[in-house]
Design an enzyme around this catalytic site. Structure first.
Site, PDB file in Angstrom:
ATOM      1  N   PRO A  86     111.822 -17.004   9.771  1.00 49.00           N
ATOM      2  CA  PRO A  86     112.759 -15.903  10.031  1.00 49.00           C
ATOM      3  C   PRO A  86     114.083 -16.393  10.621  1.00 49.00           C
ATOM      4  CG  PRO A  86     110.600 -15.427  10.991  1.00 49.00           C
ATOM      5  CD  PRO A  86     110.550 -16.831  10.491  1.00 49.00           C
ATOM      6  N   GLU A 113     102.285 -18.259  15.147  1.00 53.55           N
ATOM      7  CA  GLU A 113     103.388 -17.924  16.054  1.00 53.55           C
ATOM      8  C   GLU A 113     104.615 -18.794  15.817  1.00 53.55           C
ATOM      9  OE1 GLU A 113     102.878 -15.333  17.995  1.00 53.55           O
ATOM     10  OE2 GLU A 113     100.820 -15.232  17.270  1.00 53.55           O
ATOM     11  N   ARG A 150     113.641 -17.681 -12.757  1.00 53.14           N
ATOM     12  CA  ARG A 150     114.327 -16.912 -13.806  1.00 53.14           C
ATOM     13  C   ARG A 150     115.699 -17.482 -14.142  1.00 53.14           C
ATOM     14  NH1 ARG A 150     118.131 -13.291 -11.890  1.00 53.14           N
ATOM     15  NH2 ARG A 150     118.078 -11.790 -13.589  1.00 53.14           N
ATOM     16  N   ASP A 164     124.699 -10.917 -13.236  1.00 51.50           N
ATOM     17  CA  ASP A 164     124.453 -11.198 -11.822  1.00 51.50           C
ATOM     18  C   ASP A 164     124.941 -12.591 -11.455  1.00 51.50           C
ATOM     19  OD1 ASP A 164     120.915 -11.279 -12.434  1.00 51.50           O
ATOM     20  OD2 ASP A 164     122.222 -13.006 -12.344  1.00 51.50           O
TER      21      ASP A 164
HETATM   22 CL1  6GU Z   1     110.728 -16.945   5.397  1.00 48.95          CL
HETATM   23  N1  6GU Z   1     109.025 -15.994   7.177  1.00 48.95           N
HETATM   24  C1  6GU Z   1     108.585 -15.049   8.014  1.00 48.95           C
HETATM   25  N2  6GU Z   1     107.471 -15.260   8.709  1.00 48.95           N
HETATM   26  N3  6GU Z   1     109.188 -13.885   8.172  1.00 48.95           N
HETATM   27  C2  6GU Z   1     110.292 -13.677   7.447  1.00 48.95           C
HETATM   28  C3  6GU Z   1     110.807 -14.624   6.553  1.00 48.95           C
HETATM   29  C4  6GU Z   1     110.140 -15.789   6.443  1.00 48.95           C
HETATM   30  N4  6GU Z   1     111.911 -14.114   5.986  1.00 48.95           N
HETATM   31  C5  6GU Z   1     112.044 -12.908   6.507  1.00 48.95           C
HETATM   32  N5  6GU Z   1     111.096 -12.636   7.386  1.00 48.95           N
END
Ligand code: 6GU
Length: 235
Positions: A86, A113, A150, A164
């Site tokens: 994230p 975690e 793709r 796109d």
């Molecule tokens: Cl790549 N991993 C996790 N755990 N949560 C996320 C993510 C990745 N991308 C958005 N949320």
């Protein structure tokens, strides 16, 4: 292109790549997707892959050894190592294009975690697919593989992504219609029935820009992905 995915949950990928366009790309040898359980690389007697965090705190942390060894085993001179987390850069179409030109991607799916910070030292790129938290990188890796595959030449008709891909940027699709031309009074725009392909192309491009301006103006902002497309139109 070869794509290696490192995960603790290989069965999450069952079926995802065995349908439709991705399956055809694999069958046609345009992409080679391999799933590895990095637990198999663990040198721990119990094949453990995580441990408690130094300094205390909740949750378990992925350890260095299995991931370092897996990457070491798979990495070649032309490999790009990606960590899904994230806290990575937000995934955009432009990055999908850049990655579709690579020869070999190694994608590490984070889980639990978190992971030992030192894993970052063997990674070329950290990617997040959006501002929300998933339980792990597995679903995110499917998003990457689909969007990259793709774009590999020969996977889909170039025309299907020419819009796109304009200027390496991303515009929302123009509206499309199929038969009948009049469905309970809902009519298909006359221009699409005209047979004038030059005019139709222009109309579609304009609609793409209009739709993007209306629904996703952020894509056309100065710092957005499509600033050049927007600017070009205004000249
Ligand atoms: Cl790549 N991993 C996790 N755990 N949560 C996320 C993510 C990745 N991308 C958005 N949320």
């Amino acid at each position: 292109m070869r794509i290696d995915i490192l995960t603790l949950f290989p069965s999450m990928f069952d079926g995802v790549f065995s349908e439709s366009i991705i399956k055809r790309a694999i069958d046609n040898k345009l992409v080679d997707i391999n799933i590895y359980n990095f637990r198999d690389y663990s040198k721990d007697p119990h094949h453990s892959v995580d441990d408690t965090p130094y300094g205390g705190g909740a949750g378990m942390v992925l350890t260095c050894q299995p991931i370092f060894d897996a990457v070491n085993d798979l990495k070649k001179d032309n490999s790009k190592v990606i960590l899904l987390t994230p806290s990575g850069v937000t995934y955009k179409q432009k990055l999908a294009y850049d990655l579709s030109k690579e020869k070999h991607l190694i994608i590490i799916c984070g889980h639990y975690e978190g992971f030992d910070e030192r894993i970052r030292t063997i990674v070329d790129l950290e990617i997040s697919i959006g501002d929300y938290v998933l339980t792990g990188g597995e679903i995110a890796s499917c998003v990457l593989v689909d969007s990259i595959t793709r774009l590999i030449p020969g996977v889909i008709n170039e025309e299907s992504h020419i819009n796109d891909s304009f200027n390496d940027n991303y515009l929302l699709d123009y509206p499309t219609y199929t038969k009948p031309a009049d469905y309970n009074g809902l009519k298909v725009p006359d221009i699409l029935l005209s047979g004038d392909h030059k005019k139709i192309d222009k109309w579609r491009y304009q609609k793409s820009i209009e739709k993007t301006k209306e629904l996703r103006p952020d894509l056309l902002e100065k710092d957005g992905d499509n600033y050049e497309v927007c600017n070009k139109e205004e000249k």
